[in-house]
Design an enzyme around this catalytic site. Structure first.
Site, mmCIF file in Angstrom:
data_model
loop_
_atom_site.group_PDB
_atom_site.id
_atom_site.type_symbol
_atom_site.label_atom_id
_atom_site.label_comp_id
_atom_site.label_asym_id
_atom_site.label_seq_id
_atom_site.Cartn_x
_atom_site.Cartn_y
_atom_site.Cartn_z
ATOM 1 N N THR A 11 -27.091 3.839 11.988
ATOM 2 C CA THR A 11 -25.792 3.159 11.900
ATOM 3 C C THR A 11 -24.665 4.023 12.456
ATOM 4 O O THR A 11 -23.937 3.615 13.368
ATOM 5 C CB THR A 11 -25.489 2.828 10.419
ATOM 6 O OG1 THR A 11 -26.577 2.042 9.924
ATOM 7 C CG2 THR A 11 -24.202 2.039 10.284
ATOM 8 N N VAL A 12 -24.532 5.236 11.924
ATOM 9 C CA VAL A 12 -23.411 6.089 12.327
ATOM 10 C C VAL A 12 -23.613 6.615 13.749
ATOM 11 O O VAL A 12 -22.698 6.576 14.587
ATOM 12 C CB VAL A 12 -23.229 7.255 11.330
ATOM 13 C CG1 VAL A 12 -22.131 8.198 11.794
ATOM 14 C CG2 VAL A 12 -22.915 6.712 9.947
ATOM 15 N N LYS A 89 -23.402 14.772 3.728
ATOM 16 C CA LYS A 89 -22.847 15.458 2.557
ATOM 17 C C LYS A 89 -23.894 16.255 1.807
ATOM 18 O O LYS A 89 -23.576 17.222 1.123
ATOM 19 C CB LYS A 89 -22.163 14.479 1.603
ATOM 20 C CG LYS A 89 -23.074 13.451 0.974
ATOM 21 C CD LYS A 89 -22.552 12.063 1.186
ATOM 22 C CE LYS A 89 -23.615 11.051 0.883
ATOM 23 N NZ LYS A 89 -23.451 9.789 1.587
ATOM 24 N N VAL A 116 -17.085 13.382 3.599
ATOM 25 C CA VAL A 116 -16.337 12.965 2.402
ATOM 26 C C VAL A 116 -15.250 11.966 2.789
ATOM 27 O O VAL A 116 -14.448 12.242 3.684
ATOM 28 C CB VAL A 116 -15.650 14.171 1.713
ATOM 29 C CG1 VAL A 116 -15.016 13.742 0.390
ATOM 30 C CG2 VAL A 116 -16.623 15.311 1.476
ATOM 31 N N GLY A 171 -24.543 -4.009 3.012
ATOM 32 C CA GLY A 171 -24.951 -2.740 3.625
ATOM 33 C C GLY A 171 -24.256 -1.517 3.055
ATOM 34 O O GLY A 171 -24.369 -0.426 3.603
ATOM 35 N N GLU A 174 -27.525 1.507 -1.030
ATOM 36 C CA GLU A 174 -28.907 1.788 -0.653
ATOM 37 C C GLU A 174 -29.834 0.879 -1.454
ATOM 38 O O GLU A 174 -29.470 0.371 -2.505
ATOM 39 C CB GLU A 174 -29.265 3.240 -1.027
ATOM 40 C CG GLU A 174 -28.296 4.295 -0.585
ATOM 41 C CD GLU A 174 -28.499 4.703 0.857
ATOM 42 O OE1 GLU A 174 -29.618 4.506 1.376
ATOM 43 O OE2 GLU A 174 -27.530 5.185 1.468
ATOM 44 N N ASP A 185 -23.931 11.204 -5.635
ATOM 45 C CA ASP A 185 -23.276 11.190 -4.330
ATOM 46 C C ASP A 185 -21.861 11.756 -4.452
ATOM 47 O O ASP A 185 -21.419 12.556 -3.628
ATOM 48 C CB ASP A 185 -23.240 9.741 -3.815
ATOM 49 C CG ASP A 185 -22.502 9.617 -2.498
ATOM 50 O OD1 ASP A 185 -23.082 9.989 -1.467
ATOM 51 O OD2 ASP A 185 -21.343 9.162 -2.503
ATOM 52 N N LYS A 189 -19.793 15.133 -2.806
ATOM 53 C CA LYS A 189 -18.517 15.032 -2.097
ATOM 54 C C LYS A 189 -17.416 15.798 -2.829
ATOM 55 O O LYS A 189 -16.572 16.428 -2.200
ATOM 56 C CB LYS A 189 -18.143 13.559 -1.934
ATOM 57 C CG LYS A 189 -19.091 12.829 -0.971
ATOM 58 C CD LYS A 189 -18.872 11.327 -1.064
ATOM 59 C CE LYS A 189 -19.699 10.562 -0.050
ATOM 60 N NZ LYS A 189 -19.621 9.107 -0.303
ATOM 61 N N GLY A 285 -19.353 3.158 6.409
ATOM 62 C CA GLY A 285 -19.478 2.164 7.464
ATOM 63 C C GLY A 285 -19.529 2.825 8.822
ATOM 64 O O GLY A 285 -19.102 3.960 8.992
#
Lengths: 354, 354
Positions: A11-12, A89, A116, A171, A174, A185, A189, A285
């Site tokens: 995605t990224v 991260k 982050v 999306g 997870e 998570d 961060k 995103g």
């Protein structure tokens, strides 16, 4: 021309690829991903060794996630004097100090804005402020999935399961959302952001965290009756001692973070001279994350100085448990004043009252 | 050692002096102010000529305000290759292009973070985003005085005069507050921020502005009955054409800027890739402004690249008057759809509905 290697074409990675494809000053010349993407990537498809040994690659952009492979390549890349930008991260929170030292030693840059707060210009401005002001306290919504769930439950009266399902469909969440729901998570961060702002070494395992796995609409309604807004926060402070916790919090509707909705993230820095600075934007995103990576790239191309570590010391995290806490046993809620950590841990849901 | 000359030893100048006095890497060696401060300043007291001719001064920090003298010294300072940092929105909005060109030509830096949004890390992050993303629209509360007045009227039901008096007592509002109330201060700040984000030359005199001089509690109650929050905004956009206006606006309570209270400023950038980014903090005051100046100084000491102007063109400002406007004639309010500028100008109070 600055040649770039991209690690991870998900995605990224695809977002970064797309945003860089028309740039004339930089060019992605190698991409690392699984063999299943060999055909799609054509001549760009490269192995780890090809990337590390290619002297024309000046910058590595890592957006694979996970620690083992990422650690290996980032460490070796920095040692060879390549700049590294990462959105990962996990690996940053684990090896923050080592990466920064390697970058310093080998005169290259290590940057991680995207790790982050997604697209929010956060780490760089926060670090800049920390260099000439004192960041005394940080409050942050640093996880888009859980903020999305809490927003949907409070604004649209959806159940926890419905909200989680919607987050997964969009999306954000997870398939196994437990790291988000338990706050792990946000621990990572929070460690990255707090280390940077306080100039202190902090370890993930020292951070106390309470999750939101056990919330339901009864709980939400009880909180709403109290006139409060529920948000899942990272709270840290450093004055005489360092404190960092990830914990749900009841906010008054006028609190700057109570307005952060859905997948947005937001951070308030409480500074000695500069008072409150609040920064918010999309926390995850494709494009917000890719945008943060490009922000790092821009800093590197402009020759910005690397993050400096003026004072590093190891402090075992001591959490301040003073103040009022809202606890819920599944049936009833009550308020506890300055409880011990063990008392709090016995409840399925705990929130700090801010 | 970096020697610094400070121009202006008032509220902001004293703040800068205080925050720098213990630093070992920089030193204020000369200060310019009126002869009445000669005794207070002792050996630091210097003339304009002494400062400009002192080759050991690498950076000038200007916080005098006004244009005539500031323009003269900034221009000459940059021409002599000295870095210039200023908090003076008047001179920046008037000579933005000239100062940036001079800095480029003479290989020094011209920075002005403190001229817009006080202590918010705003101009630098916004400019960074504009270099790799497209800022399509900006909404900003850029004046602390008027936001303070509007907050007090709406939250505490104080009259306009009581709120203004309180702002003056707290040192936010000038004795003659007309530049703030008419929106002229926000025009200047909007011109600086928008020029930087859109990479376009914009002139103060092209900006349409409506003020808040004619508001009263009847008007406030009418707006509250509509379920809206009144804020005084700078609105600009650049997609096919450039638009910039300073105008009161009716916001829904969920709008990110509706929560900016009292003397705080806030800006939302609407970006093509990065969605909404909102930045807020104290818009004025000794330490927030001094803090922004130190942020610039830090960038200069780290050797950050100066702002680049990739594309500069002169565009006469064309304002989009589409949408609904709330107008109030002193007795009654009504809503007008896409009115002409002349129609709007005939009302004592006008607000855009967002």
């Amino acid at each position: 021309m600055n040649n770039i290697a991209l690690l991870g074409f998900g995605t990224v990675g695809k977002g970064v690829f797309e945003l860089l494809k028309d740039r004339r000053d930089v060019s992605i010349t190698r991409v690392l991903d699984l063999p299943t993407k060999k055909e799609e990537l054509g001549s760009l498809y490269s192995t780890k060794e090809e990337i590390l040994q290619d002297e024309n690659i000046s910058t590595i952009i890592e957006c694979m996630g996970g620690d083992t492979l990422a650690y290996e390549i980032i460490k070796e890349g920095l040692t060879r004097g390549k700049n590294v930008i990462t959105s990962n991260k996990e690996t940053v929170s684990l090896h923050f100090e080592e990466y920064l030292s390697l970058a310093q030693e080998h005169h290259c840059c290590f940057r991680f804005e995207a790790s982050v707060g997604g697209g929010i210009p956060l780490l760089d401005p926060a670090y800049q402020i920390s260099c000439f002001d004192q960041v005394e306290r940080i409050e942050g919504i640093l996880n888009g999935t859980t903020n999305f769930i809490l927003s949907k439950m409070q604004k649209e009266n959806l159940s926890f399961q419905e909200s989680l399902k919607l987050a997964q469909e969009k999306g954000f969440a997870e398939r196994d959302p437990s790291a988000d729901l338990q706050g792990l998570d946000m621990v990572r961060k929070g460690v990255i952001l707090s280390s940077l702002c306080y100039h202190k070494e902090i370890h993930n395992e020292d951070v106390i965290h309470f999750g939101i796995e056990h919330i339901d609409l009864d709980l939400i309604h009880d909180i709403q009756k109290r006139g409060k807004v529920l948000r899942f926060l990272m709270l840290s402070s450093y004055q005489e001692k360092l404190s960092l916790q990830v914990i749900p919090a009841l906010l008054s509707p006028s609190h700057p973070l109570s307005q952060i909705q859905e997948e947005y993230n937001g951070v308030t820095l409480y500074c000695k001279n500069n008072s409150l600075v609040t920064l918010s934007g999309k926390g995850a995103g494709r494009y917000p994350t890719a945008s943060a990576i490009l922000q790092d790239l821009n800093h590197i191309l402009e020759g910005a100085a690397p993050f400096r570590r003026e004072k590093v010391s190891l402090l075992k995290n001591e959490v301040d448990m003073s103040g009022d806490y809202y606890v819920y046993d599944g049936k009833e809620s009550k308020i506890l004043s300055s409880p011990s950590f063990n008392t709090l841990s016995s409840y399925p849901f705990v929130a700090k009252i801010l």
